[in-house]
Design a protein around this motif. Structure first.
Motif, PDB file in Angstrom:
ATOM      1  N   ALA A  14      75.388  22.551 -23.143  1.00 52.33           N
ATOM      2  CA  ALA A  14      76.615  23.231 -23.287  1.00 52.33           C
ATOM      3  C   ALA A  14      76.587  24.089 -22.360  1.00 52.33           C
ATOM      4  N   GLY A  15      78.219  24.051 -21.895  1.00 48.06           N
ATOM      5  CA  GLY A  15      78.459  25.206 -20.684  1.00 48.06           C
ATOM      6  C   GLY A  15      78.211  24.627 -19.459  1.00 48.06           C
ATOM      7  N   GLU A  16      77.854  23.518 -19.203  1.00 50.10           N
ATOM      8  CA  GLU A  16      77.718  22.916 -17.865  1.00 50.10           C
ATOM      9  C   GLU A  16      78.723  21.781 -17.776  1.00 50.10           C
ATOM     10  N   SER A  17      78.856  21.627 -16.364  1.00 45.15           N
ATOM     11  CA  SER A  17      79.846  20.676 -16.014  1.00 45.15           C
ATOM     12  C   SER A  17      79.237  19.300 -15.363  1.00 45.15           C
ATOM     13  N   ARG A  66      89.868  22.216 -19.515  1.00 50.83           N
ATOM     14  CA  ARG A  66      88.313  22.305 -19.315  1.00 50.83           C
ATOM     15  C   ARG A  66      88.202  21.158 -18.298  1.00 50.83           C
ATOM     16  N   ASN A  83      84.384  20.620 -17.461  1.00 52.74           N
ATOM     17  CA  ASN A  83      83.748  21.768 -17.116  1.00 52.74           C
ATOM     18  C   ASN A  83      83.523  22.338 -18.749  1.00 52.74           C
ATOM     19  N   ASN A  84      82.615  23.398 -18.628  1.00 50.51           N
ATOM     20  CA  ASN A  84      82.201  24.217 -20.030  1.00 50.51           C
ATOM     21  C   ASN A  84      82.014  23.120 -20.945  1.00 50.51           C
ATOM     22  N   LEU A  85      81.203  22.250 -21.017  1.00 51.07           N
ATOM     23  CA  LEU A  85      80.998  21.117 -21.956  1.00 51.07           C
ATOM     24  C   LEU A  85      80.639  21.498 -23.054  1.00 51.07           C
ATOM     25  N   LYS A  86      81.101  21.068 -24.327  1.00 49.96           N
ATOM     26  CA  LYS A  86      80.605  21.388 -25.429  1.00 49.96           C
ATOM     27  C   LYS A  86      80.052  20.324 -26.148  1.00 49.96           C
ATOM     28  N   ASP A  89      81.831  17.316 -27.242  1.00 48.09           N
ATOM     29  CA  ASP A  89      82.495  16.387 -26.089  1.00 48.09           C
ATOM     30  C   ASP A  89      81.309  15.216 -25.912  1.00 48.09           C
ATOM     31  N   SER A 122      73.433  21.645 -27.626  1.00 48.86           N
ATOM     32  CA  SER A 122      73.594  22.930 -27.800  1.00 48.86           C
ATOM     33  C   SER A 122      72.609  24.002 -27.353  1.00 48.86           C
TER      34      SER A 122
END
Length: 122
Positions: A14-17, A66, A83-86, A89, A122
């Protein structure tokens, strides 16, 4: 026949692109619209983003900030930058090509790739 092959998927935190790519092959002359969809486990396939031959883009609600989509008409490729993957996603991401012209044929129906998996931890 026209084939689409997606690439670039893989496990991310999480948070990576991540950037996904999709390439069309089969003597393609033009593709009117290139579209990304995704299907999360246990859910219906849903629209993510699209870009038409003139470069106009469209995004699913909530993703435009995003996600970015771009295409290279000369290479018959479309990219999806995420971007900013959750964790939400997490899905298999599919590429679709609409209204494809090859050197000899016009295909009004859509072509689909086989998908690339994007698990987001996560």
């Amino acid at each position: 026949q026209v084939q689409l092959v997606e690439s670039g998927g893989g496990l991310v935190q999480a948070g990576e692109s991540l950037k996904l790519s999709c390439k069309a092959s089969g003597s393609v002359f033009s593709i009117e619209s290139m579209v990304w969809y995704r299907q999360a486990p246990g859910k219906q396939r849903e629209f993510v983003a699209s870009v038409d031959i003139s470069g106009r883009t469209d995004f699913a609600a909530g993703l435009k900030g995003r996600f970015a989509i771009s295409r290279d008409n000369d290479k018959d490729m479309v990219d999806l930058r995420m971007n900013n993957l959750k964790p939400q996603d997490t899905a298999v991401y599919y590429c679709k090509a609409d209204q494809v012209k090859t050197m000899t044929e016009y295909y009004p129906m859509a072509f689909w790739g086989k998908g690339t998996q994007v698990p987001v931890s996560s």
